[in-house]
Design an enzyme around this catalytic site. Structure first.
Site, PDB file in Angstrom:
ATOM      1  CG  ASP A   1      -2.093   0.968   1.062  1.00 44.69           C
ATOM      2  OD1 ASP A   1      -2.427   1.311  -0.090  1.00 44.69           O
ATOM      3  OD2 ASP A   1      -2.661   1.390   2.076  1.00 44.69           O
TER       4      ASP A   1
ATOM      5  CG  ASN B   1      -0.977   3.481   4.376  1.00 45.93           C
ATOM      6  OD1 ASN B   1      -2.013   2.855   4.520  1.00 45.93           O
ATOM      7  ND2 ASN B   1      -0.305   3.484   3.224  1.00 45.93           N
TER       8      ASN B   1
ATOM      9  CG  HIS C   1      -5.645  -0.148   5.907  1.00 42.67           C
ATOM     10  ND1 HIS C   1      -4.422  -0.671   5.560  1.00 42.67           N
ATOM     11  CD2 HIS C   1      -5.844   0.908   5.068  1.00 42.67           C
ATOM     12  CE1 HIS C   1      -3.909   0.029   4.554  1.00 42.67           C
ATOM     13  NE2 HIS C   1      -4.754   0.989   4.242  1.00 42.67           N
TER      14      HIS C   1
ATOM     15  CB  CYS D   1      -7.151   5.753  -1.481  1.00 39.66           C
ATOM     16  SG  CYS D   1      -8.563   5.207  -2.463  1.00 39.66           S
TER      17      CYS D   1
ATOM     18  CG  HIS E   1      -5.370   5.592   4.198  1.00 35.01           C
ATOM     19  ND1 HIS E   1      -4.579   5.767   3.095  1.00 35.01           N
ATOM     20  CD2 HIS E   1      -5.675   4.263   4.224  1.00 35.01           C
ATOM     21  CE1 HIS E   1      -4.418   4.607   2.468  1.00 35.01           C
ATOM     22  NE2 HIS E   1      -5.069   3.680   3.142  1.00 35.01           N
TER      23      HIS E   1
END
Length: 313
Positions: A18, A256, A209, A247, A211
């Site tokens: 990611d 992140n 998860h 994203c 961000h």
């Protein structure tokens, strides 16, 4: 959390996947292998290293099979591969990937944009992914993307996420992850969604998860930690070295939460961590700088420029 029982938190390093997939510069396989080796040297043991997707769609993740073949063969490390469908799972189990992570967006609009099928169809594919993974002797996690909010549909109604969570828990996966894919979640949502999953007997494992798009990622991680302490359970938290990642559906997103920043928060908060209980902060900062140079992209975490600080051991 003074006086609270100390319950382990597991750090899951997602930088090699990611952290890289949304960067402008695609790194060659050998550089990505070197990144994983540096992260292993830090003591990180569960790492999402690859994405089994079409290279023409995500060129940053090209060469997944080649990457897995080149990684160190270590009995103490778990290599995770992200899959978006059955085909991805079939590819993953032919490699040295130890764990499959299937993504199922909670909203139909995001699901179609991201994977070309609605949520119901992807839940059915997830059932096949769990079967394929288990038959091959691999563990399987299911990540519910945009669980905290969708860039296309906005807030996700409670009735919607509860329904998707219920169907996801019936899949028999080894872990369910709740993802704030575009960084809109706040701690009260973490409490609500996390408690709903943690109190369900079908939930074998719980992961988050986050961000840091709107600067709430670390507050959310702390809320998830508090949830684990209160429930007497363990929780896994995704993080990316240097805070890299993001994203494609969240313009200007910062990415992140940073592994080194999260580890510092947990250490200072007196929380046990499964894996690198005392992450070497200067060494982690050096890995973040090394990656920044290769991506030609600035480090997003704050510990690298600010430096470490003393405090509780």
């Amino acid at each position: 959390m003074t006086g609270a029982p100390r319950t382990p938190v597991e750090l899951v390093e997602v930088g090699p996947r990611d952290g890289l997939q949304n960067e402008d510069r695609a790194l060659p396989v050998e550089t990505r292998v070197a990144l994983v080796e540096r992260l292993l040297d830090l003591g990180l043991r569960r790492l999402e290293v690859a994405s089994f997707v079409r290279p023409d769609r995500v060129p940053q993740m090209a060469g997944a099979e080649e990457l897995l073949a080149a990684l160190p063969d270590r009995s103490d490390a778990t290599y995770v591969g992200l899959v978006l469908n059955r085909r991805g799972a079939e590819r993953a189990v032919l490699t040295g990937c130890h764990e499959l992570n299937m993504v199922v967006p909670v909203t139909d609009t995001f699901a179609v944009r991201n994977q070309g099928a609605d949520t119901a169809a992807l839940l059915e594919q997830a059932r096949d992914v769990v079967r394929i993974g288990h038959e091959a002797g691999r563990t399987v996690s299911v990540t519910l993307a945009v669980a905290f909010g969708c860039p296309f549909e906005g807030d996700v109604p409670a009735a919607r996420w509860r329904d998707v969570v219920d169907r996801a828990l019936d899949l028999g996966a080894d872990e369910l992850a709740l993802a704030d894919t575009v960084g809109v979640g706040v701690p009260t949502q973490v409490e609500e969604l996390g408690s709903h999953v943690a109190q369900d007997a079908r939930a074998a494992g719980l992961r988050f998860h986050f961000h840091n798009t709107r600067n709430t990622g670390y507050a959310n991680a702390w809320a998830a930690t508090g949830l684990a302490l209160r429930e007497g359970a363990s929780v896994a938290l995704d993080a990316s070295i240097g805070g890299f990642g993001g994203c494609p559906f969240a313009p200007a997103a910062t990415g992140n939460i940073a592994t080194e920043d999260l580890a510092w928060l947990l250490r200072r908060g007196g929380v046990d961590v499964t894996g690198p209980a005392r992450l070497d902060q200067p060494a982690a900062a050096e890995v973040a700088r090394w990656l920044s140079e290769r991506l030609d992209s600035p480090v997003q975490g704050l510990l690298v420029p600010a430096g470490d600080f003393g405090g509780p051991a």
